[in-house]
Structure formats: C-alpha cells, structure tokens
Design an enzyme around this catalytic site. Sequence first.
Site, PDB file in Angstrom:
ATOM      1  N   ASP A  82       0.799  -1.330  -0.052  1.00  0.00           N
ATOM      2  CA  ASP A  82       0.170  -0.038   0.007  1.00  0.00           C
ATOM      3  C   ASP A  82       0.745   1.193  -0.003  1.00  0.00           C
ATOM      4  O   ASP A  82       2.046   1.142   0.309  1.00  0.00           O
ATOM      5  CB  ASP A  82      -1.019   0.156   1.397  1.00  0.00           C
ATOM      6  N   GLU A 145      -0.143  -1.434   5.939  1.00  0.00           N
ATOM      7  CA  GLU A 145       1.109  -0.861   6.554  1.00  0.00           C
ATOM      8  C   GLU A 145       0.973   0.708   7.013  1.00  0.00           C
ATOM      9  O   GLU A 145       1.171   0.992   8.194  1.00  0.00           O
ATOM     10  CB  GLU A 145       2.505  -0.917   5.720  1.00  0.00           C
TER      11      GLU A 145
END
Length: 378
Positions: A82, A145
């Site tokens: 991400d 994350e």
Amino acid sequence: MTPTAPGALRPAGAVDRDRLLATFLGLVAVDSPTGHEGSIGTVLEARYRELGCSTTMDDIGNIVAVYPGTRPGTILVSMHMDTAGTDRGIVPIIGDDGVIRTDGSTILGADDKSGLAGCLELLRLLQSNRGWTFPTIEFVSTVGEERGLVGSRHLDVSRLDATHGFVLDTAGVMGSITYWSPTSVYLTITVRGRKAHAGVEPEKGISAVRVAAQAIASMPLGRIDEETVANIGTIRGGEARNIIPDTVELEGMARSHDQDKLDHQLAAMRSACQRAADEAGATVDFAAEEIYKTYKIAEDALPYREAATAIRSLGLEVSPRKSGGGTDGNYFNAKGIPCVALPTGMVDEHATSEHIAIDDMVLACQTLVAIVTQPAQE
Ligand SMILES: [Zn+2]
C-alpha cells in the site's frame, strides 16, 4: 570509474539498472492506496510466480512468496504494497539528475514500491545465476502498513520458516540499518460536558471545548525527550455557535523507544485530561491503543551482522539508525522473527516532494543481493 552506459554489457550477476527502473515505474503505475491493494496484489502474485516462487495470499491480502534456496536456512524479506494517503494516477517524472519525482501534486509511492521493485530484480538475478548459493527466501508483501501495520499485525507467522529478516522500507542514508524503533500508541480522548443554550442559560452548560482546550494546554506535547514524542493531531466537537458543546473528541499519539518513558508520558496526558474534566465537572474517556511495540536488534544479532557485512562488501559505511517510526519489522520482531529495516533510497515519503534517486535504488538492490548471496553466518 566510467559509468556503464545504458544497454552496455553488464556482468550477469549485476543489478540491471534499466530493468529495475522499468519494474519500479510499472509498479508505480498500479494504484494502491491503503485499503485498495487488490490490483497490485494480483500483479505481484503473478510476477512472483513467473519468477519461480510459490505464493499464498491470506484472507486480508498479504502475499507470502517463497523462493527455494540452494543452501540450508530461511530468511524473510518484507515490503508493503500500500501507499500512504489516497493519491491515484501517480505520474513519475525522471529528471536529468537521475532522480524520480512527481509534478508535486501527488506522492510518488517509492514508499514502498522501491522495495518491491528491488525484490523482483533480486528474483530475476537469482533465476539467471544458477551457480549462486543462497537461503530460501520468504518474500512477505503486506497490506495496510500505512494504516498502523495492519498486514503484519494480522499475519500468521507460524506458517513462516524464516529465522530472521530484512524489511525494505525506510528512508535514511544508504548503508543505514534501522536497529531500534519506538513503541507507538494511538490516543482517542473523549470529553463529555453538558449541552445548554449559550445565549439563554449558559450557567447550565459544561463546555467540552473549554475542558479539552485546558487539557491540551496543560499536557506535555511535542518532543518530550530524546526518546519520546507526543501529539494531539485532531480535535472535533460542537454543533453550533450558540450551543455550549457537550462532546469533544481528540485524536493523538505518543511514541517512545523507552517503555517507562512512554508510560510516564501517557500518565501525564491522562492526568491533564482528568484534572481539566474534574475542575469543570465534566467526564473524560482516555483510550490508549498500542499500535506497535519497540524493538532493538543488537549489533551481534544475525540480521544486523548480515546486513552490515553486505553493506561493507559494497564499500559503504554502516550507519546504525534509530527510527522515529515503525515498520512491519516491529510486528515481525514482536512475533519472534528478529528483523532490521533497510533503506530503499526513498526520500520525503508520504509528502508530495517524495523522490528517489535511481542510483540509490540500484544500491539498495545491490545490498539485498549481497545479503542473500553472502556465505552463511553462524
Ligand atoms: Zn513504508
């Protein structure tokens, strides 16, 4: 030394700069803001398989890709899929200075696509250099994350064999090893007073805004000491200018490399809230959620030693780095897989000025190759 011209013959074992760059640009072109990692997950899983890995995806989208080694031992190499914020349609611009940026309207997403690109390049090199000796590698590509290490927090590490690992996800100078990271706590503070008509009978009200203001003004914030920081980042409350507000919600965080200092800081913030509430006859709910826990890897521990050996083999100086933030490495460490975090070349991550020098991306990849192919350390 003469730089190798693009397309010139390069030794079979060397990182292919053009290929690495193309891989990076290809990954940047796939939008993957946190919570929307589906497309990049599909792309990556296919790549990992093409490059000889067996892959599994867990129920939230974390990918574990395993590349079988030619010697005993298993290491973990981790990156996240991400990107921070909500930016989409990112257009990278390669400058004459060899630095990749955007036009300044979005982030670049080098955090952490530079790490992912480095891994794919490593796999290509392992495939084309059959004589190399290396351990089994478990590539862990996580989701979420940037929203508090969601993927690594959720990951079932009992399915991994890695004894130690490397997280490719930091800024910092090339050659740095992030060996120490803080504990991070998210705070949600709710102040409740009493609503009243501010024009007609203000005496009946207890202003939650005023209590929150007094609490914030009296709590220690900012840099508390060398190890500890704290912040109140958002404040929400009230309905209208003529209503004494009954609810205010504050969001904040505190971090420290030292658990005692963190506990002390949280107690100070909590009592500032309680005092302000007591004085006004309001109530306060102080919720502290640990997002990740501190870790500290010793210089003689395996991940540190292997990273240091690799860095020195490239003629770089090792620089131990104490980070102000966390990575998935915090969860791998907490779950029993000692890890250090390494730079990918990214600079100004999470900002629209984010950029990366191609040379640094190559160097980060060379470091990874050196880690993987060095003789086993005891
Ligand atoms: Zn990152």
